[in-house]
Design a protein around this motif. Structure first.
Motif, mmCIF file in Angstrom:
data_model
loop_
_atom_site.group_PDB
_atom_site.id
_atom_site.type_symbol
_atom_site.label_atom_id
_atom_site.label_comp_id
_atom_site.label_asym_id
_atom_site.label_seq_id
_atom_site.Cartn_x
_atom_site.Cartn_y
_atom_site.Cartn_z
ATOM 1 N N GLU A 214 46.232 52.094 30.247
ATOM 2 C CA GLU A 214 45.090 53.003 30.199
ATOM 3 C C GLU A 214 43.986 52.598 31.177
ATOM 4 O O GLU A 214 42.905 53.197 31.182
ATOM 5 C CB GLU A 214 44.531 53.066 28.772
ATOM 6 C CG GLU A 214 45.490 53.701 27.787
ATOM 7 C CD GLU A 214 44.902 53.842 26.390
ATOM 8 O OE1 GLU A 214 43.654 53.855 26.262
ATOM 9 O OE2 GLU A 214 45.683 53.948 25.423
ATOM 10 N N ASN A 215 44.279 51.597 31.995
ATOM 11 C CA ASN A 215 43.349 51.153 33.046
ATOM 12 C C ASN A 215 41.993 50.698 32.507
ATOM 13 O O ASN A 215 40.971 50.813 33.201
ATOM 14 C CB ASN A 215 43.138 52.254 34.091
ATOM 15 C CG ASN A 215 44.359 52.463 34.970
ATOM 16 O OD1 ASN A 215 45.061 51.508 35.318
ATOM 17 N ND2 ASN A 215 44.635 53.711 35.313
ATOM 18 N N LEU A 216 41.992 50.162 31.299
ATOM 19 C CA LEU A 216 40.731 49.674 30.745
ATOM 20 C C LEU A 216 40.179 48.509 31.569
ATOM 21 O O LEU A 216 38.966 48.300 31.624
ATOM 22 C CB LEU A 216 40.920 49.239 29.293
ATOM 23 C CG LEU A 216 41.295 50.353 28.298
ATOM 24 C CD1 LEU A 216 41.450 49.780 26.903
ATOM 25 C CD2 LEU A 216 40.235 51.453 28.296
ATOM 26 N N HIS A 217 41.077 47.773 32.224
ATOM 27 C CA HIS A 217 40.629 46.638 33.034
ATOM 28 C C HIS A 217 39.769 47.069 34.211
ATOM 29 O O HIS A 217 38.946 46.299 34.702
ATOM 30 C CB HIS A 217 41.841 45.835 33.529
ATOM 31 C CG HIS A 217 42.810 46.616 34.357
ATOM 32 N ND1 HIS A 217 43.583 47.638 33.844
ATOM 33 C CD2 HIS A 217 43.133 46.527 35.679
ATOM 34 C CE1 HIS A 217 44.356 48.127 34.794
ATOM 35 N NE2 HIS A 217 44.096 47.484 35.922
ATOM 36 N N LEU A 218 39.934 48.314 34.648
ATOM 37 C CA LEU A 218 39.153 48.790 35.790
ATOM 38 C C LEU A 218 37.721 49.156 35.399
ATOM 39 O O LEU A 218 36.870 49.378 36.265
ATOM 40 C CB LEU A 218 39.842 49.987 36.449
ATOM 41 C CG LEU A 218 41.249 49.725 37.001
ATOM 42 C CD1 LEU A 218 41.784 50.963 37.706
ATOM 43 C CD2 LEU A 218 41.241 48.525 37.955
ATOM 44 N N GLY A 219 37.447 49.188 34.108
ATOM 45 C CA GLY A 219 36.091 49.471 33.651
ATOM 46 C C GLY A 219 35.258 48.219 33.446
ATOM 47 O O GLY A 219 34.064 48.304 33.120
ATOM 48 N N LEU A 220 35.878 47.048 33.636
ATOM 49 C CA LEU A 220 35.161 45.795 33.429
ATOM 50 C C LEU A 220 34.183 45.508 34.564
ATOM 51 O O LEU A 220 34.302 46.058 35.655
ATOM 52 C CB LEU A 220 36.152 44.631 33.314
ATOM 53 C CG LEU A 220 37.227 44.724 32.228
ATOM 54 C CD1 LEU A 220 38.065 43.453 32.216
ATOM 55 C CD2 LEU A 220 36.618 44.974 30.862
ATOM 56 N N PHE A 221 33.260 44.618 34.291
ATOM 57 C CA PHE A 221 32.313 44.127 35.302
ATOM 58 C C PHE A 221 31.558 45.264 35.990
ATOM 59 O O PHE A 221 31.239 45.198 37.181
ATOM 60 C CB PHE A 221 33.038 43.283 36.363
ATOM 61 C CG PHE A 221 33.931 42.219 35.795
ATOM 62 C CD1 PHE A 221 33.396 41.095 35.186
ATOM 63 C CD2 PHE A 221 35.319 42.351 35.835
ATOM 64 C CE1 PHE A 221 34.216 40.111 34.644
ATOM 65 C CE2 PHE A 221 36.148 41.375 35.303
ATOM 66 C CZ PHE A 221 35.602 40.248 34.705
ATOM 67 N N GLY A 223 32.705 48.239 36.579
ATOM 68 C CA GLY A 223 33.620 49.178 37.230
ATOM 69 C C GLY A 223 34.258 48.566 38.466
ATOM 70 O O GLY A 223 33.566 48.013 39.327
ATOM 71 N N LEU A 224 35.579 48.667 38.548
ATOM 72 C CA LEU A 224 36.328 48.110 39.672
ATOM 73 C C LEU A 224 37.149 49.218 40.318
ATOM 74 O O LEU A 224 37.638 50.124 39.649
ATOM 75 C CB LEU A 224 37.257 46.995 39.190
ATOM 76 C CG LEU A 224 36.536 45.783 38.558
ATOM 77 C CD1 LEU A 224 37.538 44.897 37.823
ATOM 78 C CD2 LEU A 224 35.794 44.991 39.622
ATOM 79 N N ALA A 225 37.299 49.151 41.618
ATOM 80 C CA ALA A 225 37.922 50.239 42.376
ATOM 81 C C ALA A 225 39.402 50.411 42.056
ATOM 82 O O ALA A 225 39.897 51.542 41.924
ATOM 83 C CB ALA A 225 37.739 49.994 43.874
ATOM 84 N N ASP A 226 40.133 49.306 41.932
ATOM 85 C CA ASP A 226 41.575 49.386 41.730
ATOM 86 C C ASP A 226 42.103 48.056 41.216
ATOM 87 O O ASP A 226 41.344 47.110 40.989
ATOM 88 C CB ASP A 226 42.286 49.780 43.036
ATOM 89 C CG ASP A 226 41.880 48.901 44.220
ATOM 90 O OD1 ASP A 226 41.515 47.723 43.993
ATOM 91 O OD2 ASP A 226 41.934 49.373 45.367
ATOM 92 N N ASP A 227 43.423 47.980 41.041
ATOM 93 C CA ASP A 227 44.029 46.760 40.519
ATOM 94 C C ASP A 227 43.736 45.561 41.420
ATOM 95 O O ASP A 227 43.499 44.446 40.932
ATOM 96 C CB ASP A 227 45.545 46.937 40.390
ATOM 97 C CG ASP A 227 45.928 47.914 39.298
ATOM 98 O OD1 ASP A 227 45.066 48.230 38.442
ATOM 99 O OD2 ASP A 227 47.081 48.383 39.303
ATOM 100 N N HIS A 228 43.776 45.794 42.722
ATOM 101 C CA HIS A 228 43.519 44.696 43.660
ATOM 102 C C HIS A 228 42.129 44.104 43.426
ATOM 103 O O HIS A 228 41.962 42.874 43.430
ATOM 104 C CB HIS A 228 43.646 45.185 45.100
ATOM 105 C CG HIS A 228 43.289 44.129 46.115
ATOM 106 N ND1 HIS A 228 44.115 43.073 46.424
ATOM 107 C CD2 HIS A 228 42.150 43.968 46.868
ATOM 108 C CE1 HIS A 228 43.521 42.297 47.324
ATOM 109 N NE2 HIS A 228 42.343 42.812 47.612
ATOM 110 N N ALA A 229 41.155 44.965 43.216
ATOM 111 C CA ALA A 229 39.785 44.498 42.982
ATOM 112 C C ALA A 229 39.717 43.697 41.675
ATOM 113 O O ALA A 229 38.991 42.692 41.583
ATOM 114 C CB ALA A 229 38.826 45.673 42.928
#
Length: 346
Positions: A214-221, A223-229
């Motif tokens: 669910e891409n919850l990790h991209l909402g951390l810190f 907001g992060l642009a993508d998996d690489h970030a």
């Protein structure tokens, strides 16, 4: 006027460890927010977690929060091996780096008790709280000192490190030490490949499958642009920690078991039954490092414990007490639980 805030060094001197070894010129780096009242009845110990020092803890502190520095004196003693308190990176020359001895949770607890009694004159803290490795410290504190503590709040942690958890940590350590640059802990520059491998291994367990899907990790810190970030952010975090410090903290974590004390003779059940103070145990429903189900039999053996599961998709980070690493829902749920306990014991 702002609340009182200071950070200082508490010298322990030559400090005897559970192993019988002496940690030379040992010290704790201690952060304090708020002021101790004249009765010394408002002290809250807020233990630190893996890879997070007292600065990380500040995300869980604030006016209007459960840990309110306008009401309480919040004391955050940094873990041994954290890079703040005595660690492989800052130890005496004879114990520096790979020569640093194993430190257990009980060693940390003993040092913290010495801090409370000798520096603050506190024998009966109101509350002991912690997240992750901080939660495991809370269990250890409660087993030894529950009879003179108002209550404990372990968040996303267990009283005994499970074998599955041990294996995951061992994998992280092996990934780091496989880097030739690590050189058995005698590196002259950071083993960057090993640190990156450690980071990726550790990151795999921060969320469960659904959380990552669910891409919850991209909402951390923020907001992060993508998996690489996301990977880069975590890699930057772990690359900023000394490799021997990471190994030292992981060793402490792997040896976590409140039964491993002469008072309990290796019996985790006996130690759990000795946590006589009120306890609020708060696991995350989606944590795969400290699985919520593992707390159920522990709580059953504790005389006065409540289990309140954080219903969350944010995995281990659900217990961070920070909206930057979870959401307001998790933060409010944890804060409300702590406030209720403080009302009960205060």
């Amino acid at each position: 006027m702002g609340n009182k805030h200071e950070t200082f060094t508490f010298k322990l001197g030559d400090f005897k460890l559970q192993s019988g070894k002496i940690l030379k010129d040992a010290f704790l780096i201690v952060d304090v927010q708020g002021e101790l009242n004249s009765a010394k009845s408002n002290a809250i110990v807020f233990a630190t977690c893996f890879g997070g020092d007292h600065n990380f803890n500040q995300m869980g502190i604030g006016e209007g929060r459960a840990l309110d520095p306008s009401k309480y004196c919040i004391i955050s003693p940094n873990l041994f091996c954290s890079g703040q308190s005595s660690s492989p990176s800052n130890a005496s020359p004879s114990q520096k780096g790979s020569k640093f001895p194993l430190v257990t949770y009980y060693d940390n607890i003993n040092a913290q008790d010495k801090l409370l009694q000798e520096y603050f004159g506190i024998t009966n803290p109101l509350l002991y709280i912690g997240f992750s490795m901080g939660a495991q410290q809370a269990f250890h504190w409660g087993a030894l000192h529950g009879s003179r503590t108002g209550g404990i709040v372990p968040i996303c942690g267990t009283a005994k490190t499970t074998f599955q958890n041990w294996i995951a940590l061992e994998g992280c350590k092996l990934a780091l030490t496989a880097d030739a640059a690590f050189d058995n802990g005698n590196y002259t520059s950071p083993p960057s490949i090993g640190l990156k491998a450690f980071s990726m291994n550790y990151t795999s367990r921060l969320f469960d499958q659904k959380g990552y899907e669910e891409n919850l990790h991209l909402g951390l810190f923020g907001g992060l642009a993508d998996d690489h970030a996301y990977f880069q952010t975590l890699n930057d975090l772990f690359s900023g920690i000394d490799a021997n410090n990471l190994i030292g903290m992981a060793n402490t974590w792997q040896h976590g078991d409140i039964g491993k004390h002469e008072k309990f003779g290796g019996s985790t059940a006996k130690a759990l039954s000795n946590i006589t103070c009120p306890a609020l145990v708060m696991p995350s429903s989606s944590d795969i490092s400290f699985v919520a189900e593992d707390n159920i039999p522990e709580v059953k053996k504790m005389p006065d414990a409540d289990l309140k599961v954080i219903d969350s998709k944010y995995g281990h980070f659900a217990g961070s007490m920070s909206p930057a690493l979870s959401s307001e829902k998790e933060v409010n749920f944890i804060d409300d639980g702590i406030k209720d306990l403080l009302e009960k014991i205060g």
